[in-house]
Design a protein around this motif. Structure first.
Motif, short mmCIF file in Angstrom:
data_model
loop_
_atom_site.label_atom_id
_atom_site.label_comp_id
_atom_site.label_asym_id
_atom_site.label_seq_id
_atom_site.Cartn_x
_atom_site.Cartn_y
_atom_site.Cartn_z
N ALA A 138 45.18 45.42 33.90
CA ALA A 138 45.49 44.09 33.37
C ALA A 138 46.78 43.55 33.97
O ALA A 138 46.84 42.38 34.37
CB ALA A 138 45.59 44.15 31.84
N LEU A 139 47.81 44.38 34.04
CA LEU A 139 49.08 43.93 34.60
C LEU A 139 48.91 43.54 36.07
O LEU A 139 49.42 42.50 36.50
CB LEU A 139 50.14 45.02 34.45
N ALA A 140 48.19 44.34 36.83
CA ALA A 140 47.96 44.01 38.24
C ALA A 140 47.16 42.72 38.37
O ALA A 140 47.49 41.85 39.18
CB ALA A 140 47.23 45.16 38.93
N TRP A 141 46.14 42.58 37.56
CA TRP A 141 45.27 41.39 37.62
C TRP A 141 46.05 40.11 37.30
O TRP A 141 45.95 39.13 38.01
CB TRP A 141 44.10 41.57 36.65
N TRP A 142 46.81 40.13 36.22
CA TRP A 142 47.50 38.92 35.79
C TRP A 142 48.76 38.62 36.59
O TRP A 142 49.22 37.49 36.60
CB TRP A 142 47.78 38.95 34.29
N SER A 143 49.33 39.62 37.23
CA SER A 143 50.53 39.36 38.03
C SER A 143 50.19 38.99 39.47
O SER A 143 51.02 38.40 40.17
CB SER A 143 51.45 40.58 38.02
N TRP A 144 48.98 39.31 39.90
CA TRP A 144 48.63 39.10 41.30
C TRP A 144 48.78 37.64 41.76
O TRP A 144 49.32 37.41 42.86
CB TRP A 144 47.22 39.61 41.61
N PRO A 145 48.36 36.63 41.00
CA PRO A 145 48.56 35.25 41.48
C PRO A 145 50.03 34.92 41.76
O PRO A 145 50.34 34.25 42.75
CB PRO A 145 48.01 34.38 40.34
N LEU A 148 60.56 41.55 45.77
CA LEU A 148 60.82 41.99 44.40
C LEU A 148 59.54 41.91 43.57
O LEU A 148 59.20 42.84 42.83
CB LEU A 148 61.92 41.12 43.79
N LYS A 149 58.80 40.82 43.70
CA LYS A 149 57.55 40.66 42.94
C LYS A 149 56.47 41.63 43.41
O LYS A 149 55.60 42.01 42.63
CB LYS A 149 57.06 39.22 43.04
N THR A 150 56.54 42.05 44.66
CA THR A 150 55.57 43.01 45.19
C THR A 150 55.68 44.36 44.50
O THR A 150 54.74 45.15 44.47
CB THR A 150 55.75 43.14 46.71
N LEU A 151 56.84 44.61 43.89
CA LEU A 151 57.01 45.87 43.15
C LEU A 151 56.04 45.98 41.99
O LEU A 151 55.68 47.08 41.59
CB LEU A 151 58.44 46.00 42.64
N ILE A 152 55.59 44.85 41.44
CA ILE A 152 54.69 44.89 40.27
C ILE A 152 53.35 45.54 40.62
O ILE A 152 52.97 46.52 39.98
CB ILE A 152 54.50 43.49 39.66
N PRO A 153 52.63 45.06 41.65
CA PRO A 153 51.37 45.75 41.96
C PRO A 153 51.59 47.17 42.50
O PRO A 153 50.74 48.04 42.27
CB PRO A 153 50.69 44.85 43.00
N LEU A 154 52.71 47.40 43.18
CA LEU A 154 52.99 48.76 43.64
C LEU A 154 53.20 49.69 42.44
O LEU A 154 52.69 50.82 42.43
CB LEU A 154 54.22 48.78 44.55
N PHE A 155 53.92 49.22 41.44
CA PHE A 155 54.10 49.98 40.20
C PHE A 155 52.75 50.31 39.58
O PHE A 155 52.47 51.46 39.23
CB PHE A 155 54.96 49.14 39.23
N CYS A 156 51.90 49.28 39.45
CA CYS A 156 50.57 49.49 38.85
C CYS A 156 49.76 50.51 39.64
O CYS A 156 49.14 51.40 39.06
CB CYS A 156 49.82 48.16 38.78
#
Length: 165
Positions: free
Chosen positions: A105-112, A136-144
């Protein structure tokens, strides 16, 4: 499958080996910022933001390793006094029903937001800051991804154990 779990563990261990130096770099840079500001009257927003970037990278990318070494936050109401087999079942349910869906869910909703940030190569947070918010924002999908991969590795091991029931 156990070999795959070993490769995933190695990825997170390797990342952790690099990231541990980020903590030292953060301390050194922050010390330099304080000395620069209060002793020499010099300040740099770019340098201040570098601490923020290192901090974000350290915590976001080390989360998979934290899960690997079982140092993550655990809601310990039933788990602490449960028998090993009950713990195993709680772990399996937690990974399948909570952790993996949360990461998806986090990856899906943060991707846009991440995609748009890369499209425009989003600039600094503050004037004079690091011109790489997209990183910095790329860290979100990498985290997921890293947490989900480690979750899969743990699940493989849990499911490989014999269920005495």
């Amino acid at each position: 499958m156990l070999r795959l779990a070993g490769y995933i563990d190695a990825i997170n261990r390797g990342i952790a080996q690099v990231l541990r130096w980020f903590a030292l770099a953060m301390v050194m840079i922050q010390t330099g910022i304080v000395i620069g500001r209060y002793v020499f009257g010099v300040n740099s927003i770019w340098v201040q933001e570098s601490v923020l970037y290192l901090h974000a990278a350290l915590f976001m990318l080390a989360a998979g390793f934290t899960l690997l070494v079982d140092k993550h936050v655990r809601v310990d109401i039933f788990y602490a006094k449960a028998a090993p087999e009950i713990r195993r079942r709680i772990d399996i349910a937690g990974h399948l029903l909570l952790l993996l869906p949360s990461m998806a869910a986090l990856a899906w909703w943060s991707w846009p937001s991440v995609r748009n940030s890369w499209k425009i190569l989003e600039g600094p947070i503050s004037v004079g800051g690091i011109e790489a918010v997209f990183l910095l924002k790329t860290l979100i999908p990498l985290f997921c991804g890293l947490v989900a991969l480690q979750s899969v590795a743990i699940l493989v091991r849990l499911l490989a154990e014999k269920d005495p029931a």
